[in-house]
Scaffold this motif. Sequence first.
Motif, PDB file in Angstrom:
ATOM      1  N   HIS A 245       0.864  -1.059   0.058  1.00  0.00           N
ATOM      2  CA  HIS A 245      -0.064   0.041   0.020  1.00  0.00           C
ATOM      3  C   HIS A 245       1.071   1.113   0.126  1.00  0.00           C
ATOM      4  O   HIS A 245       2.215   1.150   0.343  1.00  0.00           O
ATOM      5  CB  HIS A 245      -0.960   0.008   1.326  1.00  0.00           C
ATOM      6  CG  HIS A 245      -0.302  -0.105   2.419  1.00  0.00           C
ATOM      7  ND1 HIS A 245       0.469  -0.960   3.005  1.00  0.00           N
ATOM      8  CD2 HIS A 245       0.290   1.224   3.244  1.00  0.00           C
ATOM      9  CE1 HIS A 245       1.031  -0.620   4.243  1.00  0.00           C
ATOM     10  NE2 HIS A 245       0.951   0.624   4.623  1.00  0.00           N
ATOM     11  N   THR A 246       0.198   2.509  -0.411  1.00  0.00           N
ATOM     12  CA  THR A 246       0.970   3.632  -0.252  1.00  0.00           C
ATOM     13  C   THR A 246       0.273   4.513   0.657  1.00  0.00           C
ATOM     14  O   THR A 246       0.503   5.735   0.703  1.00  0.00           O
ATOM     15  CB  THR A 246       1.179   3.963  -1.762  1.00  0.00           C
ATOM     16  OG1 THR A 246      -0.178   4.654  -2.234  1.00  0.00           O
ATOM     17  CG2 THR A 246       1.607   3.284  -2.873  1.00  0.00           C
ATOM     18  N   TRP A 247      -0.794   4.074   1.206  1.00  0.00           N
ATOM     19  CA  TRP A 247      -1.736   5.121   1.923  1.00  0.00           C
ATOM     20  C   TRP A 247      -2.335   4.435   2.927  1.00  0.00           C
ATOM     21  O   TRP A 247      -2.567   3.075   3.044  1.00  0.00           O
ATOM     22  CB  TRP A 247      -2.863   5.511   1.166  1.00  0.00           C
ATOM     23  CG  TRP A 247      -3.905   6.430   1.808  1.00  0.00           C
ATOM     24  CD1 TRP A 247      -3.912   7.776   2.385  1.00  0.00           C
ATOM     25  CD2 TRP A 247      -5.259   5.936   2.451  1.00  0.00           C
ATOM     26  NE1 TRP A 247      -5.004   7.987   3.204  1.00  0.00           N
ATOM     27  CE2 TRP A 247      -5.697   7.108   3.157  1.00  0.00           C
ATOM     28  CE3 TRP A 247      -5.852   4.662   2.307  1.00  0.00           C
ATOM     29  CZ2 TRP A 247      -7.143   6.919   3.745  1.00  0.00           C
ATOM     30  CZ3 TRP A 247      -7.008   4.665   3.062  1.00  0.00           C
ATOM     31  CH2 TRP A 247      -7.731   5.817   3.639  1.00  0.00           C
ATOM     32  N   ARG A 248      -2.469   4.908   4.308  1.00  0.00           N
ATOM     33  CA  ARG A 248      -2.821   4.242   5.185  1.00  0.00           C
ATOM     34  C   ARG A 248      -3.423   5.264   6.379  1.00  0.00           C
ATOM     35  O   ARG A 248      -3.045   6.396   6.508  1.00  0.00           O
ATOM     36  CB  ARG A 248      -1.775   3.551   6.151  1.00  0.00           C
ATOM     37  CG  ARG A 248      -0.747   4.384   6.773  1.00  0.00           C
ATOM     38  CD  ARG A 248       0.436   4.982   5.968  1.00  0.00           C
ATOM     39  NE  ARG A 248       1.564   6.106   6.214  1.00  0.00           N
ATOM     40  CZ  ARG A 248       2.411   5.787   6.885  1.00  0.00           C
ATOM     41  NH1 ARG A 248       2.928   4.662   7.066  1.00  0.00           N
ATOM     42  NH2 ARG A 248       3.295   6.724   7.151  1.00  0.00           N
ATOM     43  N   TRP A 249      -4.503   4.719   7.014  1.00  0.00           N
ATOM     44  CA  TRP A 249      -5.538   5.647   8.024  1.00  0.00           C
ATOM     45  C   TRP A 249      -5.937   4.795   8.898  1.00  0.00           C
ATOM     46  O   TRP A 249      -6.622   3.969   8.746  1.00  0.00           O
ATOM     47  CB  TRP A 249      -6.560   5.990   7.057  1.00  0.00           C
ATOM     48  CG  TRP A 249      -7.296   7.453   7.460  1.00  0.00           C
ATOM     49  CD1 TRP A 249      -8.561   7.312   8.511  1.00  0.00           C
ATOM     50  CD2 TRP A 249      -6.764   8.732   7.773  1.00  0.00           C
ATOM     51  NE1 TRP A 249      -8.717   8.624   8.864  1.00  0.00           N
ATOM     52  CE2 TRP A 249      -7.732   9.627   8.596  1.00  0.00           C
ATOM     53  CE3 TRP A 249      -5.732   9.355   7.281  1.00  0.00           C
ATOM     54  CZ2 TRP A 249      -7.636  10.859   8.703  1.00  0.00           C
ATOM     55  CZ3 TRP A 249      -5.522  10.837   7.564  1.00  0.00           C
ATOM     56  CH2 TRP A 249      -6.570  11.382   8.175  1.00  0.00           C
ATOM     57  N   PRO A 250      -5.804   5.255  10.140  1.00  0.00           N
ATOM     58  CA  PRO A 250      -6.197   4.583  11.346  1.00  0.00           C
ATOM     59  C   PRO A 250      -7.723   4.765  11.589  1.00  0.00           C
ATOM     60  O   PRO A 250      -8.162   5.915  11.479  1.00  0.00           O
ATOM     61  CB  PRO A 250      -5.364   5.071  12.400  1.00  0.00           C
ATOM     62  CG  PRO A 250      -4.998   6.471  12.165  1.00  0.00           C
ATOM     63  CD  PRO A 250      -4.769   6.256  10.774  1.00  0.00           C
ATOM     64  N   VAL A 251      -8.499   3.896  11.867  1.00  0.00           N
ATOM     65  CA  VAL A 251      -9.954   3.719  12.106  1.00  0.00           C
ATOM     66  C   VAL A 251      -9.925   3.091  13.146  1.00  0.00           C
ATOM     67  O   VAL A 251     -10.133   1.667  13.114  1.00  0.00           O
ATOM     68  CB  VAL A 251     -10.867   3.439  10.847  1.00  0.00           C
ATOM     69  CG1 VAL A 251     -12.114   3.411  11.383  1.00  0.00           C
ATOM     70  CG2 VAL A 251     -10.669   4.494   9.782  1.00  0.00           C
ATOM     71  N   TRP A 252     -10.514   3.271  14.313  1.00  0.00           N
ATOM     72  CA  TRP A 252     -10.730   2.554  15.723  1.00  0.00           C
ATOM     73  C   TRP A 252      -9.448   1.749  15.796  1.00  0.00           C
ATOM     74  O   TRP A 252      -8.408   2.412  15.884  1.00  0.00           O
ATOM     75  CB  TRP A 252     -12.126   1.839  15.558  1.00  0.00           C
ATOM     76  CG  TRP A 252     -13.194   2.389  15.328  1.00  0.00           C
ATOM     77  CD1 TRP A 252     -13.680   3.625  16.148  1.00  0.00           C
ATOM     78  CD2 TRP A 252     -14.243   2.319  14.415  1.00  0.00           C
ATOM     79  NE1 TRP A 252     -14.761   3.996  15.622  1.00  0.00           N
ATOM     80  CE2 TRP A 252     -15.118   3.112  14.538  1.00  0.00           C
ATOM     81  CE3 TRP A 252     -14.318   1.329  13.372  1.00  0.00           C
ATOM     82  CZ2 TRP A 252     -16.488   3.437  13.877  1.00  0.00           C
ATOM     83  CZ3 TRP A 252     -15.491   1.407  12.685  1.00  0.00           C
ATOM     84  CH2 TRP A 252     -16.670   2.356  12.980  1.00  0.00           C
ATOM     85  N   ARG A 253      -9.509   0.297  15.934  1.00  0.00           N
ATOM     86  CA  ARG A 253      -8.236  -0.380  16.104  1.00  0.00           C
ATOM     87  C   ARG A 253      -7.758  -0.883  14.888  1.00  0.00           C
ATOM     88  O   ARG A 253      -6.748  -1.780  14.782  1.00  0.00           O
ATOM     89  CB  ARG A 253      -8.919  -1.689  16.832  1.00  0.00           C
ATOM     90  CG  ARG A 253      -9.370  -1.005  18.332  1.00  0.00           C
ATOM     91  CD  ARG A 253      -9.703  -2.333  18.974  1.00  0.00           C
ATOM     92  NE  ARG A 253     -10.210  -2.134  20.488  1.00  0.00           N
ATOM     93  CZ  ARG A 253     -10.685  -3.010  21.492  1.00  0.00           C
ATOM     94  NH1 ARG A 253     -10.648  -4.113  20.969  1.00  0.00           N
ATOM     95  NH2 ARG A 253     -11.088  -2.557  22.561  1.00  0.00           N
ATOM     96  N   PHE A 254      -8.356  -0.443  13.517  1.00  0.00           N
ATOM     97  CA  PHE A 254      -7.665  -0.823  12.651  1.00  0.00           C
ATOM     98  C   PHE A 254      -6.953   0.160  11.966  1.00  0.00           C
ATOM     99  O   PHE A 254      -7.113   1.317  11.973  1.00  0.00           O
ATOM    100  CB  PHE A 254      -8.821  -1.275  11.591  1.00  0.00           C
ATOM    101  CG  PHE A 254      -9.927  -2.395  12.075  1.00  0.00           C
ATOM    102  CD1 PHE A 254      -9.710  -3.581  11.904  1.00  0.00           C
ATOM    103  CD2 PHE A 254     -11.038  -1.775  12.889  1.00  0.00           C
ATOM    104  CE1 PHE A 254     -10.352  -4.516  12.739  1.00  0.00           C
ATOM    105  CE2 PHE A 254     -11.876  -2.887  13.272  1.00  0.00           C
ATOM    106  CZ  PHE A 254     -11.726  -4.261  13.241  1.00  0.00           C
TER     107      PHE A 254
END
Length: 297
Positions: A245-254
């Motif tokens: 991946h080239t993009w990451r975004w935290p959502v809750w525990r993920f």
Amino acid sequence: GNGFFSLILLHFSQMSLRRDARPQLAPTPAPLRPEVVVLTYNVNFGVFWGDDMQPTAAADDACAAILSAGADVVLLQETNAGWEQHIRGSQALAAIYPHMVFTTDEHWFAGGSAILSRTPLDAIVSLPARSGWFDALAAQTELAGIGRVQLLCVHTRPGLEPGDGGIGFGALGAYQRAKGDRVGDVSDWLAAIDVRPDGDGTALPTIIGGDFNEATSGIWGGQLHSLLKGHGFESSLVARNVGGHTWRWPVWRFTITASFDTIYFDEGRFECLDATVLAMGESDHLPVRSRLAFSRI
């Protein structure tokens, strides 16, 4: 609300997009052909928020990532006044890239772009987005052994809707509308850079890099990739079968991930020898580096 739930479904759909499981191709040995190394990096506008111009560790890390790539040309997205001040103020970057151009967007704080180059830049133009979202930045430069090359730095519309208080999270319909806007904007930009100075009508060798806000394939992507392939361009990550991946975004525990950033090259003029996603920087995007060899038609 329903909009937020839809956004989560959207991003998990993007997260599921994966290239096939074939092993990544090893770098091709350096040929006796002129080469150019290109880096694209969405540095994240939020590092310098509003009128805050104070340098941060995140800004320093981004500069370190740019330096580590050893690129000849760097394409940056989401630059703003703070980023311009910080990058121009870096003696290390200025020593390598004496030629820099930045654009700002009066409508979008995340709408700025920049090109850093070891060689002089000219024919610099900001190309408007018919969608009303982020403009593209085009320039030309002269590269040793290659000649005049055209560069296009893009940041296409995200799958969001503009809200009264800024960018709001819309329903899945927003992402569907964004796909059409992206195709329309990139089509316009391709037409604008169709420069044919040679007597035989051949266009300038062209490299396009940036944050495309969609993957190269899958239910939530592929339209831009098909468009660019139809114009003779290939993604360096696809060419070298680079997954991840080239993009990451935290959502809750993920942590939601997707591959939005790449470098497209003119298949008739270049061969991609190597492509790498650099695990550096604190932006939500990762830098992408490509090494291209020139092949004259």
